[in-house]
Design a protein around this motif. Sequence first.
Motif, mmCIF file in Angstrom:
data_model
loop_
_atom_site.group_PDB
_atom_site.id
_atom_site.type_symbol
_atom_site.label_atom_id
_atom_site.label_comp_id
_atom_site.label_asym_id
_atom_site.label_seq_id
_atom_site.Cartn_x
_atom_site.Cartn_y
_atom_site.Cartn_z
ATOM 1 N N ALA A 55 -2.444 -14.681 -7.825
ATOM 2 C CA ALA A 55 -1.919 -14.346 -9.138
ATOM 3 C C ALA A 55 -2.131 -12.744 -9.454
ATOM 4 N N GLN A 56 -3.371 -12.430 -9.059
ATOM 5 C CA GLN A 56 -3.661 -10.998 -9.144
ATOM 6 C C GLN A 56 -2.970 -10.236 -8.079
ATOM 7 N N VAL A 57 -3.128 -10.768 -6.834
ATOM 8 C CA VAL A 57 -2.541 -10.190 -5.700
ATOM 9 C C VAL A 57 -1.038 -9.797 -5.946
ATOM 10 N N ARG A 58 -0.261 -10.797 -6.539
ATOM 11 C CA ARG A 58 1.233 -10.609 -6.603
ATOM 12 C C ARG A 58 1.534 -9.819 -7.447
ATOM 13 N N TRP A 59 0.576 -9.661 -8.673
ATOM 14 C CA TRP A 59 0.542 -8.605 -9.605
ATOM 15 C C TRP A 59 0.441 -7.365 -8.970
ATOM 16 N N LEU A 60 -0.551 -7.045 -8.114
ATOM 17 C CA LEU A 60 -0.865 -5.670 -7.705
ATOM 18 C C LEU A 60 0.430 -5.361 -6.667
ATOM 19 N N LYS A 61 0.698 -6.194 -5.869
ATOM 20 C CA LYS A 61 1.843 -5.812 -5.175
ATOM 21 C C LYS A 61 3.152 -5.356 -5.832
ATOM 22 N N ASN A 62 3.427 -6.308 -6.851
ATOM 23 C CA ASN A 62 4.596 -5.893 -7.904
ATOM 24 C C ASN A 62 4.392 -4.234 -8.469
ATOM 25 N N LYS A 86 -1.273 6.586 -6.258
ATOM 26 C CA LYS A 86 -1.510 5.233 -6.535
ATOM 27 C C LYS A 86 -3.096 5.061 -6.505
ATOM 28 N N VAL A 87 -3.760 5.038 -7.590
ATOM 29 C CA VAL A 87 -5.237 4.727 -7.409
ATOM 30 C C VAL A 87 -5.731 3.685 -7.929
ATOM 31 N N ILE A 88 -6.221 2.872 -6.742
ATOM 32 C CA ILE A 88 -6.849 1.464 -7.178
ATOM 33 C C ILE A 88 -8.241 1.500 -7.347
ATOM 34 N N GLY A 89 -8.642 1.162 -8.556
ATOM 35 C CA GLY A 89 -9.904 0.956 -9.195
ATOM 36 C C GLY A 89 -10.629 -0.185 -8.686
ATOM 37 N N SER A 90 -11.551 -0.473 -7.871
ATOM 38 C CA SER A 90 -12.068 -1.665 -7.161
ATOM 39 C C SER A 90 -13.276 -1.535 -7.446
ATOM 40 N N ASP A 91 -13.857 -2.977 -7.876
ATOM 41 C CA ASP A 91 -15.369 -2.981 -8.154
ATOM 42 C C ASP A 91 -16.086 -3.361 -7.122
ATOM 43 N N ASP A 126 -3.326 -8.920 4.114
ATOM 44 C CA ASP A 126 -2.089 -9.406 3.822
ATOM 45 C C ASP A 126 -1.517 -8.193 2.915
ATOM 46 N N LEU A 127 -2.581 -7.611 1.730
ATOM 47 C CA LEU A 127 -1.964 -6.493 1.008
ATOM 48 C C LEU A 127 -1.696 -5.339 1.850
ATOM 49 N N LEU A 128 -2.731 -4.954 2.910
ATOM 50 C CA LEU A 128 -2.187 -3.891 3.694
ATOM 51 C C LEU A 128 -1.049 -3.813 4.220
ATOM 52 N N ARG A 129 -0.843 -5.109 5.050
ATOM 53 C CA ARG A 129 0.507 -5.270 5.450
ATOM 54 C C ARG A 129 1.777 -4.885 4.560
ATOM 55 N N PHE A 130 1.456 -5.577 3.414
ATOM 56 C CA PHE A 130 2.669 -5.396 2.399
ATOM 57 C C PHE A 130 2.982 -3.702 1.977
ATOM 58 N N ILE A 131 1.568 -3.171 2.012
ATOM 59 C CA ILE A 131 1.808 -1.708 1.509
ATOM 60 C C ILE A 131 2.432 -0.822 2.772
ATOM 61 N N GLN A 132 2.245 -1.254 3.857
ATOM 62 C CA GLN A 132 2.804 -0.695 5.007
ATOM 63 C C GLN A 132 4.182 -1.007 5.181
ATOM 64 N N ASN A 135 6.474 -1.830 2.963
ATOM 65 C CA ASN A 135 7.265 -1.448 1.826
ATOM 66 C C ASN A 135 7.163 0.040 1.802
ATOM 67 N N ASN A 136 6.318 0.883 2.837
ATOM 68 C CA ASN A 136 6.106 2.191 2.809
ATOM 69 C C ASN A 136 5.880 2.643 1.599
ATOM 70 N N ILE A 137 4.631 2.116 0.783
ATOM 71 C CA ILE A 137 4.117 2.456 -0.320
ATOM 72 C C ILE A 137 3.102 3.779 0.100
ATOM 73 N N ARG A 138 3.424 4.802 -0.479
ATOM 74 C CA ARG A 138 2.700 6.004 0.029
ATOM 75 C C ARG A 138 1.452 6.271 -1.227
ATOM 76 N N ASN A 139 0.512 7.059 -0.594
ATOM 77 C CA ASN A 139 -0.506 7.632 -1.242
ATOM 78 C C ASN A 139 -1.152 6.914 -2.130
ATOM 79 N N VAL A 140 -1.839 5.870 -1.509
ATOM 80 C CA VAL A 140 -2.571 4.821 -2.133
ATOM 81 C C VAL A 140 -4.018 5.225 -1.833
ATOM 82 N N VAL A 141 -4.892 5.331 -3.053
ATOM 83 C CA VAL A 141 -6.333 5.712 -2.774
ATOM 84 C C VAL A 141 -7.123 4.778 -3.372
ATOM 85 N N TRP A 142 -8.158 4.401 -2.917
ATOM 86 C CA TRP A 142 -9.172 3.441 -3.342
ATOM 87 C C TRP A 142 -10.634 4.107 -3.992
#
Length: 532
Positions: free
Chosen positions: A355-362, A372-377, A410-416, A418-425
């Motif tokens: 569910a969280q992966v689907r939410w993040l992809k969307n 797009k900054v991803i705050g990761s614990d 799977d998440l990284l493949r999705f980002i590529q 869909n050409n989602i740019r400027n993702v920083v963790w």
Amino acid sequence: MERKNQGYITRRRFLLRSVITGGSLIAAEAFSKSGLAQVKAPAIITSDKMRPTIPYGVASGDITSGSAMIWSRCDRAAKMIVEYDTSESFRNPKHILGPAALETSDYTARINLANLPPSQQIYYRVTFQDLADTNIYSAPVIGTFRTPSAKKRDILFAWSGDTAGQGWGINPEWGGMKIYEAIRRLNPDFFIHSGDTIYGDNPIQAEVKLDDGSIWKNLTTPEKSKVAETLAEFRGNFIYNLLDENVRRFNAQVPQLVQWDDHETHNNWFPGQMLMDDDRYKVKSVSLLAARAKQAFLEYTPMRLDCNDSERIYRSFNHGPSLDIFMLDMRTYRGPNTPNRQTVASAETDFLGNAQVRWLKNKLQNSKATWKVIGSDMPIGLVVRDGKSNFENLANGDGPPLGRELEFADLLRFIQQNNIRNVVWLTADVHYAAAHYYDPGKAQFTDFKPFWEFVAGPLHAGTFGPSVLDNTFGPQVKFQSIPPNLKQNRPPTEGFQFFGTVKIDGDTEVMTVALHNLEGKKLYSVELPPEV
């Protein structure tokens, strides 16, 4: 382009005109001039001993362009009242009657301020009305924050994690949790706390002998003198951090986006775990401990609770056209810690959960912000073990994706795709600072866009590391803040405490990420031009 220098000067004046009274940041204006007469005026002059108190100050969080959460705690059953204005003199304040702070929430309360003007410095003050005698009010406690702009402007925010861990608590002789003051002085628009907001599994003792023979002296409380098992003990862990003057002053000025990790409950925990080998615990069910820990976490952080899932921690925020922030929860939905070598994804290999992966992809796919900054614990490519054969993190050693790495691949493949740019963790957890560049040209799994991950911490805890990198996703160390052979669990006195800052230029949208030490000195910086 807008610039907030004027707001910075105003906030400095605002704080200088405030005084530390009774453990809280209290406005210097007299209560009789507070404007509360428009709500209900005290019938008589009341002695301070009879009035409700606000011992742990105020905090703001989860800010958007038009709203912010305001948090506080009273010492008794009382109704929360908030006044706010764009003027620090409160010339024309708006008044919000909030909820009652009762025993069921440990006398904490929060109010959502809505319909706020964008790109404005907001000043607020919190007062509590005694429910046993409604003629009696507390003294007001003040705070401030700035709302995001609907237009491009300079943005500055900070992040770090790990507070009061490994037995390093509040040492008044040393100056308390000094790194919070170093961050506050930079006047960031907001702060991301990347987890381990408390250490429920790390008791605080009165004294710790340092390697040079000197003594580190901790402030102690009964709730922090043992591992947290009861709801009262978890609450006491959050209260402990609020005893620090630096933390209270920081909370009053810097809005926060907060997530949790493992030490809010127990080191390396996962749902369903049983603590059969930890004799410190009478409560053996980690799921029961986590439920109590989460209740205390939600009570003591300025979070906006989801109306459909009041315990959900993952959420997102827009901070104008240049920035979206996505706050993850890598603890609640994970499978058990195992050797992490499964070849097929399953419930056992969950880390974020479906569910969280689907939410993040969307959210990533629909984001219109430049960055797009991803705050990761937890960090992505650093190996964090749990015992001899199991793994706490998704990284499990060199090689192709296995176990929890399958979900991330799977998440990284999705980002590529869909050409989602400027993702920083951005992350913390490992108790040192580092900059990692993930390069598909040097990875075992190559189906992804290159990206940066920045690690900061601890805020006030033992220093560890450096950790081993896993080559699955090709991380390259561009900077790390500690020498390779550092003795583990270094105390705050040695200075190995770290935080990071992110600045986005309002004109060029170039992102500058920096890593700082305990005193705020910049140790490393890199400029990231946006991909267009």
